[in-house]
Design a protein around this motif. Sequence first.
Motif, PDB file in Angstrom:
ATOM      1  N   CYS A 162      -0.309   6.970   4.521  1.00  0.00           N
ATOM      2  CA  CYS A 162      -0.203   6.747   3.074  1.00  0.00           C
ATOM      3  C   CYS A 162      -0.707   7.969   2.302  1.00  0.00           C
ATOM      4  O   CYS A 162      -0.116   8.380   1.290  1.00  0.00           O
ATOM      5  N   THR A 163      -1.807   8.560   2.783  1.00  0.00           N
ATOM      6  CA  THR A 163      -2.373   9.740   2.123  1.00  0.00           C
ATOM      7  C   THR A 163      -1.387  10.903   2.154  1.00  0.00           C
ATOM      8  O   THR A 163      -1.189  11.604   1.149  1.00  0.00           O
ATOM      9  N   TRP A 164      -0.772  11.119   3.280  1.00  0.00           N
ATOM     10  CA  TRP A 164       0.176  12.233   3.398  1.00  0.00           C
ATOM     11  C   TRP A 164       1.431  12.001   2.550  1.00  0.00           C
ATOM     12  O   TRP A 164       2.017  12.960   2.042  1.00  0.00           O
ATOM     13  N   MET A 165       1.832  10.743   2.422  1.00  0.00           N
ATOM     14  CA  MET A 165       2.955  10.460   1.520  1.00  0.00           C
ATOM     15  C   MET A 165       2.593  10.844   0.092  1.00  0.00           C
ATOM     16  O   MET A 165       3.394  11.461  -0.632  1.00  0.00           O
ATOM     17  N   TYR A 166       1.400  10.465  -0.306  1.00  0.00           N
ATOM     18  CA  TYR A 166       0.958  10.803  -1.666  1.00  0.00           C
ATOM     19  C   TYR A 166       0.885  12.318  -1.847  1.00  0.00           C
ATOM     20  O   TYR A 166       1.357  12.862  -2.855  1.00  0.00           O
ATOM     21  N   ILE A 167       0.307  13.007  -0.879  1.00  0.00           N
ATOM     22  CA  ILE A 167       0.157  14.464  -0.985  1.00  0.00           C
ATOM     23  C   ILE A 167       1.523  15.143  -1.026  1.00  0.00           C
ATOM     24  O   ILE A 167       1.760  16.053  -1.839  1.00  0.00           O
ATOM     25  N   GLY A 168       2.431  14.716  -0.160  1.00  0.00           N
ATOM     26  CA  GLY A 168       3.739  15.358  -0.095  1.00  0.00           C
ATOM     27  C   GLY A 168       4.477  15.319  -1.411  1.00  0.00           C
ATOM     28  O   GLY A 168       5.177  16.280  -1.785  1.00  0.00           O
ATOM     29  N   ILE A 169       4.342  14.223  -2.157  1.00  0.00           N
ATOM     30  CA  ILE A 169       5.059  14.097  -3.434  1.00  0.00           C
ATOM     31  C   ILE A 169       4.296  14.784  -4.559  1.00  0.00           C
ATOM     32  O   ILE A 169       4.849  15.604  -5.309  1.00  0.00           O
ATOM     33  N   SER A 170       3.009  14.454  -4.696  1.00  0.00           N
ATOM     34  CA  SER A 170       2.242  14.953  -5.840  1.00  0.00           C
ATOM     35  C   SER A 170       1.980  16.453  -5.738  1.00  0.00           C
ATOM     36  O   SER A 170       1.990  17.158  -6.759  1.00  0.00           O
ATOM     37  N   LEU A 230      -6.777  16.894  -9.540  1.00  0.00           N
ATOM     38  CA  LEU A 230      -7.473  16.893  -8.251  1.00  0.00           C
ATOM     39  C   LEU A 230      -8.498  15.766  -8.197  1.00  0.00           C
ATOM     40  O   LEU A 230      -8.633  15.077  -7.178  1.00  0.00           O
ATOM     41  N   TYR A 231      -9.207  15.571  -9.308  1.00  0.00           N
ATOM     42  CA  TYR A 231     -10.195  14.484  -9.358  1.00  0.00           C
ATOM     43  C   TYR A 231      -9.510  13.119  -9.244  1.00  0.00           C
ATOM     44  O   TYR A 231      -9.949  12.248  -8.499  1.00  0.00           O
ATOM     45  N   GLY A 232      -8.427  12.941 -10.000  1.00  0.00           N
ATOM     46  CA  GLY A 232      -7.708  11.668  -9.946  1.00  0.00           C
ATOM     47  C   GLY A 232      -7.133  11.387  -8.569  1.00  0.00           C
ATOM     48  O   GLY A 232      -7.136  10.243  -8.104  1.00  0.00           O
ATOM     49  N   SER A 233      -6.647  12.430  -7.908  1.00  0.00           N
ATOM     50  CA  SER A 233      -6.103  12.255  -6.563  1.00  0.00           C
ATOM     51  C   SER A 233      -7.183  11.795  -5.595  1.00  0.00           C
ATOM     52  O   SER A 233      -6.990  10.867  -4.808  1.00  0.00           O
ATOM     53  N   MET A 234      -8.337  12.462  -5.676  1.00  0.00           N
ATOM     54  CA  MET A 234      -9.428  12.091  -4.775  1.00  0.00           C
ATOM     55  C   MET A 234      -9.923  10.683  -5.062  1.00  0.00           C
ATOM     56  O   MET A 234     -10.226   9.910  -4.151  1.00  0.00           O
ATOM     57  N   LEU A 235      -9.981  10.340  -6.350  1.00  0.00           N
ATOM     58  CA  LEU A 235     -10.442   8.998  -6.732  1.00  0.00           C
ATOM     59  C   LEU A 235      -9.485   7.929  -6.220  1.00  0.00           C
ATOM     60  O   LEU A 235      -9.913   6.885  -5.710  1.00  0.00           O
ATOM     61  N   ARG A 284       0.831  -1.212   0.000  1.00  0.00           N
ATOM     62  CA  ARG A 284       0.000   0.000   0.000  1.00  0.00           C
ATOM     63  C   ARG A 284       0.861   1.257   0.000  1.00  0.00           C
ATOM     64  O   ARG A 284       0.566   2.236  -0.702  1.00  0.00           O
ATOM     65  N   ILE A 285       1.943   1.230   0.769  1.00  0.00           N
ATOM     66  CA  ILE A 285       2.848   2.391   0.782  1.00  0.00           C
ATOM     67  C   ILE A 285       3.490   2.585  -0.587  1.00  0.00           C
ATOM     68  O   ILE A 285       3.530   3.706  -1.127  1.00  0.00           O
ATOM     69  N   VAL A 286       3.980   1.488  -1.168  1.00  0.00           N
ATOM     70  CA  VAL A 286       4.635   1.573  -2.476  1.00  0.00           C
ATOM     71  C   VAL A 286       3.657   2.074  -3.531  1.00  0.00           C
ATOM     72  O   VAL A 286       4.009   2.890  -4.406  1.00  0.00           O
ATOM     73  N   ALA A 287       2.404   1.607  -3.467  1.00  0.00           N
ATOM     74  CA  ALA A 287       1.402   2.027  -4.454  1.00  0.00           C
ATOM     75  C   ALA A 287       1.142   3.519  -4.374  1.00  0.00           C
ATOM     76  O   ALA A 287       1.068   4.210  -5.406  1.00  0.00           O
ATOM     77  N   HIS A 288       1.006   4.056  -3.178  1.00  0.00           N
ATOM     78  CA  HIS A 288       0.751   5.492  -3.033  1.00  0.00           C
ATOM     79  C   HIS A 288       1.943   6.311  -3.533  1.00  0.00           C
ATOM     80  O   HIS A 288       1.756   7.346  -4.205  1.00  0.00           O
ATOM     81  N   ILE A 289       3.142   5.877  -3.214  1.00  0.00           N
ATOM     82  CA  ILE A 289       4.327   6.620  -3.658  1.00  0.00           C
ATOM     83  C   ILE A 289       4.466   6.543  -5.177  1.00  0.00           C
ATOM     84  O   ILE A 289       4.763   7.549  -5.846  1.00  0.00           O
ATOM     85  N   ALA A 290       4.232   5.345  -5.737  1.00  0.00           N
ATOM     86  CA  ALA A 290       4.383   5.178  -7.186  1.00  0.00           C
ATOM     87  C   ALA A 290       3.364   6.024  -7.949  1.00  0.00           C
ATOM     88  O   ALA A 290       3.709   6.700  -8.936  1.00  0.00           O
ATOM     89  N   VAL A 291       2.123   6.011  -7.520  1.00  0.00           N
ATOM     90  CA  VAL A 291       1.097   6.809  -8.214  1.00  0.00           C
ATOM     91  C   VAL A 291       1.361   8.299  -8.017  1.00  0.00           C
ATOM     92  O   VAL A 291       1.116   9.106  -8.927  1.00  0.00           O
ATOM     93  N   ALA A 292       1.854   8.676  -6.831  1.00  0.00           N
ATOM     94  CA  ALA A 292       2.182  10.090  -6.605  1.00  0.00           C
ATOM     95  C   ALA A 292       3.262  10.551  -7.576  1.00  0.00           C
ATOM     96  O   ALA A 292       3.167  11.654  -8.151  1.00  0.00           O
ATOM     97  N   LEU A 293       4.277   9.732  -7.792  1.00  0.00           N
ATOM     98  CA  LEU A 293       5.329  10.086  -8.752  1.00  0.00           C
ATOM     99  C   LEU A 293       4.781  10.128 -10.171  1.00  0.00           C
ATOM    100  O   LEU A 293       5.109  11.029 -10.959  1.00  0.00           O
ATOM    101  N   LEU A 294       3.944   9.163 -10.496  1.00  0.00           N
ATOM    102  CA  LEU A 294       3.364   9.119 -11.840  1.00  0.00           C
ATOM    103  C   LEU A 294       2.489  10.346 -12.102  1.00  0.00           C
ATOM    104  O   LEU A 294       2.648  11.031 -13.124  1.00  0.00           O
ATOM    105  N   PHE A 295       1.564  10.630 -11.196  1.00  0.00           N
ATOM    106  CA  PHE A 295       0.712  11.809 -11.352  1.00  0.00           C
ATOM    107  C   PHE A 295       1.542  13.090 -11.329  1.00  0.00           C
ATOM    108  O   PHE A 295       1.252  14.046 -12.063  1.00  0.00           O
ATOM    109  N   GLY A 296       2.556  13.120 -10.476  1.00  0.00           N
ATOM    110  CA  GLY A 296       3.378  14.316 -10.370  1.00  0.00           C
ATOM    111  C   GLY A 296       4.065  14.665 -11.671  1.00  0.00           C
ATOM    112  O   GLY A 296       4.161  15.850 -12.044  1.00  0.00           O
ATOM    113  N   TYR A 297       4.538  13.659 -12.386  1.00  0.00           N
ATOM    114  CA  TYR A 297       5.227  13.936 -13.651  1.00  0.00           C
ATOM    115  C   TYR A 297       4.257  14.073 -14.814  1.00  0.00           C
ATOM    116  O   TYR A 297       4.544  14.779 -15.783  1.00  0.00           O
ATOM    117  N   LEU A 298       3.109  13.411 -14.753  1.00  0.00           N
ATOM    118  CA  LEU A 298       2.107  13.590 -15.795  1.00  0.00           C
ATOM    119  C   LEU A 298       1.513  14.994 -15.750  1.00  0.00           C
ATOM    120  O   LEU A 298       1.190  15.580 -16.793  1.00  0.00           O
TER     121      LEU A 298
END
Length: 666
Positions: free
Chosen positions: A504-512, A449-454, A417-431
């Motif tokens: 996990c949410t804060w990890m995603y937010i911090g990166i994206s 914003l919609y994708g993040s919430m989803l 779960r941690i890896v998934a949040h970090i990986a998607v945060a990096l992916l969304f961040g660069y997209l």
Amino acid sequence: MTTKEDFVNKGGSPLNCCQSNDSLTSTSTDQDDAIKICEAMNNFVISPKRKPSMNNRIKKTFPKRPPVDLKFEDITYTSTEWKFKKWITREDKEILHRVSGEFKSGELTAIMGPSGAGKSTLLNGLAGYIFRGFKGTVQFNDEVRDESPRFNKLIAYIPQDEELRLPLTVMENMMIAADLKLGYSVSTEYKVSQVKEILEVLGLQHTHHTMTGRLSGGQRKRLAIALELLSNPPIIFLDEPTTGLDSLSCSQCVTLLKKLAHEGRTVICTIHQPSALLFEMFDHLYVLSAGQCVFDGKVDALLPQLEQIGLNCPPFHNPADFLMEVAIGEHGTDVDDLAALQRRCGAERARLIAEAPPEVLTEKELYARKVSQMTPSIEDISNFAAPKPANSLMQFLLLYKRNLMITKRCSKLFINRIVAHIAVALLFGYLYKNVGTSASTLLANYVFLYGSMLLLVYTGQMSVTLSFPLEIQVLKREHFNRWFRLGPYMISILLIEIPFQIACTWMYIGISYYLTGQLMDYRVYFFVIFCTLGTICAQSWGYFIGANCPISVAVFVGPVLACLFSVFGFCITYMDTPYMFRWLYTISYFRASFHGLTYAIYGLTRPLLDCPEEMIYCHYQDPKKFLDEYGIDGLNLWSNISLIVGITFILHASTYVSLWCKLNRR
């Protein structure tokens, strides 16, 4: 009714509590005085340790509990099934037909019968594990059982599938159970000694540090019994304890149950078709066929009773196999005839014992007759001097500690779960890199914003949807056997999952948030708040769905509901929503969270956005225009926060009620 067998020990003093290798052995020759001496002792005397043998590992017994006899009369059980054809019809089927009997303390009782005869139904009904459709009179020591907790304290129920906490070691399982059941009115040394003695009696002394998941089938069965022996119940119910075991493990299991019964407990188990060796080990036999009692008595009385109607067991034939053949009608027998024969023979045996002169009775029968009037009340037995179980606060702390241990040893899921949040945060961040400040990329940021919430809604909900369905059986066993209350259990679960999902949410937010170039001002706090509240609310939906749906339904309903709520606020505005569905728009936690995110980024008096020089016109340079077109302008952030928090609390309360109904409305 209490019988004198509870105190009789073959080949020695009639007082079990006085059996020892030292000078504490009773010297009383008068049995009445001996009983008084035995009752005055709070605990059995423990013999000095000796090297265990195969047949008798160790001569230890547990603290004495007053015996409890179980009597039932005119028991019926009716199952209800709803059928959906042309019309909705209700179909009632009677499984048990006015069966009666009595199971005495000090005896190992087997309930036998072919498949579908009603064995498990009768066992579950007598144990109080099922109430709905179960009718008749059940008496404990001649007191009619009701739903009072004082009766539940006397019972331990062990289901057919030994539902255990597999990631814990044997000793960890036992010590947590001891802390919950024995509480903190006794010392840790006392609990450790009790645990070690029980494990030694059950032949598990070499498995203290073995993971429960690595135990054999027979060892798991014995561990399930050991966990319930900590509270020293006078009545033990076991559903198919030998199922799935080899012949040696079956023999060890039945030998253990016989030992527990002969120490004064009432041990009742269902068994399908035992070997001849196991069959002879039972003290009392109760046979069902087609929901009727066709035999009730001692094992050695079975064949003589069948011979009365011309049913002779062939030489060298397993009596249990012959009994099953008779029960299913292979020898031209009729169930009604067998039931009528049992009623006649049972009444005759009861009359002979009641009218027999003392000189023709055995010593145990004389003793039973003499002390039959000494039966203690259920109130006295339930209030018997015993350690007080842990209070609600300690239950929560112990369950929280257990959950932390399980989480540590089952860490792959949490790491994923941690890896998934970090990986998607990096992916969304660069997209969507640096889309947060320019007017030309406003719609791209809107999609981010919609994708993040989803993402946060799905990861929050689906990661816990199967939590309750996967462990509902072990929860039922532990709760029914009074390990803990539902409230501390549920809070201990939530305080593991909620902080982890927030992390996990804060990890995603911090990166994206950084990679997409959002404003680094007070808006980030609202961004974090709405993302966190949205994923926690989605998590509450996951718990609610899991508590009310089986696995196959939960994995389908969860994503569908998440998708349904995600439509509102992004795909459709309030004004475009049909009137009949506007209530869904209003209560959509996803809409409230998503609009809160959007307003936090583009509302709150945000100045004009940057418009690149190469762009001739930026339609949304003024973010207020964008909010107005999408129906978000003038949003009250605190109203949305209140809505999300309110839905979260309502769903957690509903989950609690659903679990309570499952555990108590059986």
